[in-house]
Design an enzyme around this catalytic site. Sequence first.
Site, PDB file in Angstrom:
ATOM      1  N   SER A 117       0.840  -1.194   0.000  1.00 42.84           N
ATOM      2  CA  SER A 117       0.000   0.000   0.000  1.00 42.84           C
ATOM      3  C   SER A 117       0.884   1.257   0.000  1.00 42.84           C
ATOM      4  O   SER A 117       1.685   1.437  -0.897  1.00 42.84           O
ATOM      5  CB  SER A 117      -0.953  -0.044   1.201  1.00 42.84           C
ATOM      6  OG  SER A 117      -1.982   0.902   1.059  1.00 42.84           O
ATOM      7  N   ASP A 171      -9.936  -5.058  -4.181  1.00 43.80           N
ATOM      8  CA  ASP A 171      -9.353  -4.005  -3.337  1.00 43.80           C
ATOM      9  C   ASP A 171     -10.233  -2.759  -3.393  1.00 43.80           C
ATOM     10  O   ASP A 171     -10.393  -2.156  -4.454  1.00 43.80           O
ATOM     11  CB  ASP A 171      -7.936  -3.684  -3.812  1.00 43.80           C
ATOM     12  CG  ASP A 171      -7.132  -2.871  -2.807  1.00 43.80           C
ATOM     13  OD1 ASP A 171      -7.736  -2.090  -2.045  1.00 43.80           O
ATOM     14  OD2 ASP A 171      -5.898  -3.022  -2.774  1.00 43.80           O
ATOM     15  N   HIS A 202      -7.859  -5.542   0.217  1.00 41.56           N
ATOM     16  CA  HIS A 202      -6.606  -4.830   0.465  1.00 41.56           C
ATOM     17  C   HIS A 202      -5.832  -5.588   1.537  1.00 41.56           C
ATOM     18  O   HIS A 202      -5.851  -5.228   2.717  1.00 41.56           O
ATOM     19  CB  HIS A 202      -6.914  -3.392   0.903  1.00 41.56           C
ATOM     20  CG  HIS A 202      -5.745  -2.464   0.831  1.00 41.56           C
ATOM     21  ND1 HIS A 202      -5.089  -2.183  -0.343  1.00 41.56           N
ATOM     22  CD2 HIS A 202      -5.102  -1.755   1.793  1.00 41.56           C
ATOM     23  CE1 HIS A 202      -4.110  -1.317  -0.117  1.00 41.56           C
ATOM     24  NE2 HIS A 202      -4.098  -1.063   1.187  1.00 41.56           N
TER      25      HIS A 202
END
Length: 221
Positions: A117, A171, A202
């Site tokens: 991320s 996601d 995610h």
Amino acid sequence: MSSLDKIVIEPQTPATACVIWLHGLGDSGAGFAPVVPVLGLPSDHSIRFVFPHAPEQAVTINGGFVMRSWYDIKSMDLHDRADLQGVMASEQAVMQLINEQIAQGISADKIVLAGFSQGGVMSLFTGLRFEQRLAGIMALSCYLPGGEALPEHLAEANYSTPILQHHGEQDDVVPLFAGKMAHNALTAANYQTNWRTYPMAHSVLPNQLTDIGQWLQQQLK
């Protein structure tokens, strides 16, 4: 600049390689440190794992709440999401981590820069601009700070460095198209990027971690 606090996991044999793994927004190095035994590495591997903690700062999209963050996230617009000043400040801190490993005797071409991320954004940005060749760049569930634009001042040393990109098909934090946009930009510039999606949100999956372990062994053999 003082070195970032970090969790360091040493191999059973003297380290000859290193993975620096950057966490996501609001997490810490402790969030990914438990993945090491799940990677399926041989028991006699010689890879040191470094899991740094991002500094604490206010994050605009979270109402100014202070949390661990590599940079401020100003909006959900991919072209104006990342505070570039913050990205460049964290880049300096990550470069310092790399240089610390080099000072300890591990050459740059035995170092993989990894991230998830926000940490993946930093691994891409820093790795593409680092002036010594790295063993690999791993960018999980992330995007480029400039949307579809590669960073400025790309380092020739890492034009041929293998890049691993993974993304979750469900996601809802960093949309799949954001990762694909980064992949397309890298591919258009002839970077060696390996793109793969997984049926997840995610996050990371156990079988994905096995795949990552195999990739790490290829780059660090």
